[in-house]
Design an enzyme around this catalytic site. Structure first.
Site, short mmCIF file in Angstrom:
data_model
loop_
_atom_site.label_atom_id
_atom_site.label_comp_id
_atom_site.label_asym_id
_atom_site.label_seq_id
_atom_site.Cartn_x
_atom_site.Cartn_y
_atom_site.Cartn_z
N LYS A 27 3.05 90.13 4.88
CA LYS A 27 1.62 91.60 4.65
C LYS A 27 2.85 92.56 5.23
O LYS A 27 2.75 93.69 4.48
CB LYS A 27 0.52 91.48 5.83
CG LYS A 27 -0.74 91.82 5.16
CD LYS A 27 -1.93 91.63 6.25
CE LYS A 27 -2.63 90.27 5.37
NZ LYS A 27 -3.06 89.36 6.56
N ARG A 98 -4.64 92.76 11.65
CA ARG A 98 -4.09 91.83 11.34
C ARG A 98 -2.89 90.77 11.08
O ARG A 98 -1.80 91.79 11.47
CB ARG A 98 -3.77 92.80 9.71
CG ARG A 98 -4.85 93.41 9.64
CD ARG A 98 -5.06 93.88 8.14
NE ARG A 98 -4.95 93.59 6.43
CZ ARG A 98 -4.75 94.03 5.53
NH1 ARG A 98 -3.83 95.32 5.48
NH2 ARG A 98 -4.91 93.09 4.48
N GLY A 107 -6.53 83.07 4.61
CA GLY A 107 -7.44 82.12 6.14
C GLY A 107 -6.70 81.70 7.04
O GLY A 107 -7.63 81.36 8.02
N MET A 109 -5.37 82.99 9.94
CA MET A 109 -5.00 83.96 11.27
C MET A 109 -6.57 85.02 10.63
O MET A 109 -6.84 85.66 9.76
CB MET A 109 -3.96 84.94 11.13
CG MET A 109 -2.57 83.70 10.57
SD MET A 109 -2.20 83.23 12.45
CE MET A 109 -1.09 82.64 12.35
N ARG A 371 0.52 91.08 -2.87
CA ARG A 371 2.36 89.81 -2.72
C ARG A 371 2.04 88.61 -3.34
O ARG A 371 1.02 88.87 -4.44
CB ARG A 371 1.41 88.55 -1.09
CG ARG A 371 -0.14 87.77 -1.67
CD ARG A 371 -0.54 87.20 -0.50
NE ARG A 371 -2.25 86.69 -1.02
CZ ARG A 371 -2.93 86.39 0.61
NH1 ARG A 371 -2.71 86.15 1.84
NH2 ARG A 371 -4.46 86.57 0.22
N HIS A 489 -12.59 81.46 -0.16
CA HIS A 489 -11.33 80.51 0.59
C HIS A 489 -11.69 79.40 -0.19
O HIS A 489 -10.47 78.91 -0.16
CB HIS A 489 -12.25 80.53 2.11
CG HIS A 489 -11.61 79.16 3.05
ND1 HIS A 489 -11.57 77.86 2.57
CD2 HIS A 489 -10.21 79.24 3.84
CE1 HIS A 489 -10.48 77.42 3.52
NE2 HIS A 489 -9.89 78.25 4.18
N SER A 797 23.91 51.77 -9.33
CA SER A 797 22.58 52.13 -9.33
C SER A 797 22.18 51.71 -7.47
O SER A 797 21.68 50.92 -6.97
CB SER A 797 21.96 51.10 -9.77
OG SER A 797 21.12 52.38 -9.74
N CYS A 864 18.08 54.30 -8.34
CA CYS A 864 16.92 53.90 -8.70
C CYS A 864 15.32 53.26 -7.48
O CYS A 864 15.02 53.06 -7.87
CB CYS A 864 17.32 53.23 -9.93
SG CYS A 864 17.92 51.22 -8.47
N TYR A 884 22.95 60.25 -13.04
CA TYR A 884 21.28 59.73 -13.36
C TYR A 884 20.82 59.68 -11.77
O TYR A 884 21.14 59.38 -10.83
CB TYR A 884 20.82 59.24 -14.72
CG TYR A 884 21.19 57.99 -13.98
CD1 TYR A 884 19.86 56.92 -13.75
CD2 TYR A 884 22.16 57.29 -14.16
CE1 TYR A 884 19.91 56.02 -13.09
CE2 TYR A 884 22.31 55.57 -14.40
CZ TYR A 884 21.56 54.85 -13.24
OH TYR A 884 21.89 53.64 -13.15
P1 ADP Z 1 -6.15 87.73 5.40
O1 ADP Z 1 -5.39 87.45 5.80
O2 ADP Z 1 -6.73 86.93 5.78
O3 ADP Z 1 -6.10 88.47 4.01
P2 ADP Z 1 -6.44 90.38 6.04
O4 ADP Z 1 -5.38 91.26 7.11
O5 ADP Z 1 -5.86 91.32 4.61
O6 ADP Z 1 -6.59 89.00 6.16
O7 ADP Z 1 -7.66 90.71 6.38
C1 ADP Z 1 -8.74 90.60 5.85
C2 ADP Z 1 -9.87 91.76 4.11
O8 ADP Z 1 -9.91 92.92 5.96
C3 ADP Z 1 -8.64 92.83 3.76
O9 ADP Z 1 -9.01 92.35 2.46
C4 ADP Z 1 -9.26 94.29 3.07
O10 ADP Z 1 -10.08 94.01 2.65
C5 ADP Z 1 -10.24 93.95 4.93
N1 ADP Z 1 -8.29 95.69 5.68
C6 ADP Z 1 -8.29 95.01 6.73
N2 ADP Z 1 -7.82 95.69 6.70
C7 ADP Z 1 -8.68 97.15 6.24
C8 ADP Z 1 -7.92 98.53 6.89
N3 ADP Z 1 -7.24 98.88 7.64
N4 ADP Z 1 -9.01 99.12 6.03
C9 ADP Z 1 -10.14 98.97 5.46
N5 ADP Z 1 -10.07 96.92 4.75
C10 ADP Z 1 -9.12 96.10 6.08
MG MG Z 2 -5.79 89.57 2.47
MG MG Z 3 -8.68 86.11 5.86
#
Ligand code: ADP
Ligand code: MG
Ligand code: MG
Length: 906
Positions: A27, A98, A107, A109, A371, A489, A797, A864, A884
């Site tokens: 990220k 984040r 999902g 963290m 990503r 999710h 084999s 095999c 093979y």
């Molecule tokens: P995950 O790894 O579960 O995707 P993220 O870190 O991407 O978690 O956060 C989930 C959501 O939180 C993002 O998709 C976004 O919508 C919102 N988010 C995260 N950081 C910000 C921010 N700085 N401003 C606004 N929304 C945010």
């Molecule tokens: Mg995200």
């Molecule tokens: Mg999330």
């Protein structure tokens, strides 16, 4: 540690870049890269993964001491970029915290939004934004997330709802509104008070008011979450080392909950289920963070085309769609255009399909994540082939994009056509992850695990899934959720697992407490059968038979491409003409292992086999063998026909004889009748044949050496069948293989018998046929003296199952008792029966191959064992330079791709 640990990103300065994933996590690296590309990203900074390692090894105080000064500088950078001050009561800088590791872990963290708010700052935010509702909505969200993620306030029992959600529901009920967007400022203020009281009551401490305390709490919680159960499980399932650690991103907030000109969404540059080159995604107006994926409101589609397709599936009229669920393309055309430009730029830049997250704050677009997108196996194949055709990637990249094991999903069953016509559709939801699934309803993940352990097939039914459900999802045949969209999710995780999933089936009412699901007035209980079509989003009552999938265009193209690059040939292990046909369809270029004994279980044959084993003397055995001869000959003719022109390796009788014996009294009496002997005589003979350790007992070539007439009969059947086939215009390419050889003398004893039998048949028929005579290398001794054996054997084999068993001293049938513990303790990294133990068993394979080639130049070498279908093992066999590998028919396409990938990597 003198390393730099904080990397800022923003309009004026960006320290990181996409290639720094090891340090910044996926990220953080991609946020930096987007900044470099000039895309609007809220400024922030990333705490490097090394800090997480310090936390894990030395604890919270040590890491804080190490990074505190740099974190302060990072915050100062963001303050400057935004023109706001962290902790300021009048115009507070709010941030998100984040997590993000090297490999994306959806999902796993939890993110905390709106951090920096407190009782004073909320008033400042309200005043400054002129939007009191927004300020309090942000505050209540923050307390909810922080309370859950950092302070650990969870439901007390698994049946309970989230305690914060319960308060929200109560307030909504009291006010008679359905959506949280309909709540008033006073409702939200009341909610904040209730949330804080909940924290105080349940945890016995106050919700922290100090922004810095909030920040440090969150950072440490992210580090801590790297070691929570579900993260550990996900890493285990995906081979991610625990030592990598996670980065932490602290980023200035942008607000999608500022009213009707704001919103938030997620999108894919191509279709994650099918791979179709169509930009698609979902968004919500006046929403924040994960509202879209949480299924709180029904999300709207981003493109008009996507919106129309959605309406058809959701059975929403065009009128209703336009008024209630218009696309972003329709409601914010300028933003939409900018988003399309951005997604195109990102896909072109990364040269791969992207999964993006964005927020619109008062008509300004902000990108929050990009990503490479998780997608189904089918989508992987299609996007790779199409990107190749579009000139975006080259052939080698296209081949390497598709994890060989992912092809499994394309080979998965679909519903049987006739059965599905009769099936009763009870609900429809979104086609979240394709495939067909049938099973019994369970409502909890742990119960899914228990039921599956009892040998049952289950469908996990949830209101919506959360990371806690991961284990249950992994074992279920399919997943059904009542809420949530294509990016929920459940949908994302199921696609990653290649598991059938229907999400957002609105007509389904789930009551986990009562363990029921109600659809259209009909109640389905735990244990009732239902079926899911993840490609169409349909839910059916009852059990529906499934059948094999057929393989379409892009798959074929990928396979052709694989054949162009691979060096190893791929054969199949097949014992029947039917298996041989399937294998050939999947592209097998021969049979590497035809186990003659598998034919012995069919129909009445077992009686003749038992007669042979139970016979008291050679004469009795010959009588029984005479009955078996025509049956075996017929089998071989069928296989030669199916493999016309391709090599077929036939292994002589191998397994311990006791596998065929009648063990119960009834069967023993039947055999006594059959053979004109007394029951006692038969019983006595069976007891006689008992072995203490059959896997190392009277089996393999030891059978043919002690009872030469068995080998004679089999050799005769093989050769006669070949001559018969040849007479019919078929080209049989016969390879006769002697099992379990450990010395040259063993090989020679059998070889002499086989050659003499073949000569006898040639003379009788006045016709000849070429054949090869070789051996399995599957005992450690056989591998060690392979140079001697190769003097006579024309091919080797590697029987890697037995070789593994005997080299490790692990009885394959008994590993259940200790292997799980061994894997946990890291004694072995992976199950050595699934992926070859390269350092140990691999040495024997390498040595035997070298010795074999030294004696006999160009000796044909193959594998095999089960390992022949395992991509990592195939990589190893490619390196050793075998000719093979042979695997089960359904793994042939996987092996073809893995062999190409191995050749490219070399
Ligand atoms: P995950 O790894 O579960 O995707 P993220 O870190 O991407 O978690 O956060 C989930 C959501 O939180 C993002 O998709 C976004 O919508 C919102 N988010 C995260 N950081 C910000 C921010 N700085 N401003 C606004 N929304 C945010
Ligand atoms: Mg995200
Ligand atoms: Mg999330």
């Amino acid at each position: 540690m003198a390393n730099k640990l904080i990397y800022v990103f923003g309009a004026s300065q960006t320290d990181g870049a996409a290639d720094m994933k090891n340090t910044l996590g996926g990220k953080g690296a991609n946020l930096a890269e987007m900044c470099r590309l000039g895309i609007s990203v809220p400024p922030g900074f990333t705490i490097a993964t090394d800090a997480c390692t310090v936390y894990t090894e030395q604890g919270q105080d040590a890491v804080r001491k190490l990074i505190e000064a740099e974190v302060k500088q990072g915050v100062a950078f963001v303050e400057k970029e935004m023109g706001k001050t962290f902790g300021d009561a009048n115009d507070p800088l709010l941030v998100s915290v984040r997590s993000g590791s090297r490999a994306s872990m959806p999902g796993m963290m939890d993110t905390i939004l709106n951090l920096g708010l407190n009782d004073e700052a909320v008033a400042g935010l309200a005043k400054k934004s002129g939007n009191e509702r927004f300020a309090w909505d942000s505050y209540r969200r923050f307390i909810q997330m922080y309370g859950d993620v950092v302070m650990g306030l969870k439901p007390e029992k698994k049946e309970d709802h989230d305690p914060f959600e319960e308060i929200i529901d109560e307030i909504k009920a009291k006010r008679g509104v359905e959506l949280d967007t309909d709540l008033s400022v006073d409702d939200l203020k009341h909610m904040v008070a209730e949330f804080k009281a909940l924290v105080k009551n349940r945890l016995g401490r106050e919700f922290p008011n100090d922004p810095w305390e909030q920040l440090w709490g969150s950072v440490m919680a992210v580090f801590q979450s790297w070691n929570n159960d579900r993260a550990v499980l996900y890493r285990k399932m995906n081979d991610i080392p625990d030592s990598w650690g996670t980065a932490v991103n602290v980023q200035s907030m942008v607000f999608g909950n500022l009213g009707d000109n704001s919103g938030t969404g997620v999108a894919f540059t191509r279709d994650a289920a099918t791979g179709e080159d169509m930009f698609n995604g979902e968004f919500l107006i006046n929403a924040q963070g994960e509202d879209v994926v949480a299924g709180i409101r029904t999300p709207q589609q981003i493109t008009l085309e996507g919106s129309r397709r959605w309406a058809v599936l959701a059975q929403v009229s065009e009128e209703e769609r336009k008024s209630k669920y218009p696309s972003l393309e329709e409601v914010m055309p300028a933003i939409y255009e900018q988003l399309v430009k951005t997604e195109t730029a990102l896909e072109n830049h990364y040269k791969d399909m992207q999964d993006i997250e964005f927020t619109i704050q008062e008509n300004k677009l902000w990108m929050l994540q990009t990503r490479s997108a998780k997608r189904t196996g089918a989508a992987l194949v299609r996007t790779s082939i199409e990107m190749l055709q579009q000139g975006m990637i080259d052939e080698k990249t296209a081949l390497q994009r598709v994890g060989a094991d992912r092809l499994n999903e394309l080979l998965h069953p679909v519903f049987d056509g006739a059965a599905i016509k009769k099936a009763k559709s009870i609900a429809n939801g979104l086609p979240a992850s394709p495939g067909a699934a049938t099973g019994q309803i369970v409502f909890f993940a742990d119960e899914a695990e228990e039921w599956v352990a009892q040998g049952k097939n289950v469908i996990l039914v949830r209101q919506e899934t959360s990371p806690e459900d991961l284990r249950g999802m992994a074992v279920a045949q399919g997943i059904l959720t009542a809420r949530g969209g294509m990016t929920s999710h459940a949908a994302v995780v199921a696609r990653g697992m290649g598991k059938c999933c229907v999400s957002g089936a609105g007509a389904v009412r789930v009551d986990p407490k009562a363990r029921t699901m109600t659809v259209g007035g009909v109640v389905y209980k735990e244990g009732d059968w239902i079926s899911l079509d993840g490609s169409k989003g349909q839910v059916y009552a009852g059990k529906i038979d499934t059948k094999d999938a057929d393989l379409s265009g892009d798959f074929g193209k990928l396979m052709d491409l694989a054949d162009k690059y691979k060096r190893l040939a791929i054969r199949a292990n097949a014992d029947t003409p039917e298996d041989a046909r399937v294998a050939r369809n999947f592209g097998a270029v021969g049979i590497g292992l035809c186990r003659t004994e598998h034919m012995f279980f069919e129909g009445d044959r077992i009686k003749a086999v038992r007669e042979m084993i139970l016979a008291q003397n050679e004469e009795g055995r010959r009588k029984a063998l005479a009955k078996l001869l025509p049956m075996q000959r017929g089998d071989f003719e069928g296989i030669y026909k199916a493999m016309d022109g391709l090599p077929v390796t036939v292994r002589l009788l191998d397994p311990p004889l006791h596998e065929f014996l009648p063990h119960d009294e009834a069967a023993q009496r039947e055999m006594a009748n059959e053979m004109g002997l007394s029951y006692e005589e038969i019983k006595h003979r069976v007891d006689d044949l008992h072995e203490a350790n059959p896997m190392m007992g009277h089996r393999g070539c030891r059978l043919g050496i002690t009872y030469p007439e068995i080998t004679e009969m089999q050799a005769r059947a093989i050769i006669e069948a070949a001559l018969n086939s040849k007479a019919q215009g078929i080209t049989p390419k016969v390879e006769i293989m002697i099992p379990l050889v450990g010395t040259l003398r063993e090989f020679n004893l059998q070889a002499k018998l086989i050659r003499a039998t073949a000569e006898a048949v040639f003379a009788e028929r006045n016709a000849t046929i070429d054949y090869l005579l070789g051996t399995m290398i599957e005992t450690p001794r056989g591998a060690l003296v392979a140079d001697a054996i190769a003097k006579e054997a024309e091919f080797f084999s590697f029987g890697t199952n037995d070789l593994t068993q005997m080299t490790l001293g692990f009885s394959r049938d008994d590993i259940g008792k200790f292997l799980p513990c061994y894997l946990n303790e890291g004694v072995y990294e992976v199950d050595p029966f699934q992926s070859i133990d390269q350092t140990g068993v691999g040495q024997l394979v390498q040595a035997a191959a070298d010795k074999g080639r030294a004696t006999r130049t160009g000796i044909k070498l193959g594998v095999c064992g089960e390992h022949g279908g395992d991509p990592a093992s195939i990589g190893f066999f490619n390196k050793v330079g075998l000719d093979y590998v042979s695997c089960s028919p359904f793994r042939v396409p996987i092996a073809r791709l893995a062999a190409a990938q191995a050749a490219i990597k070399e």
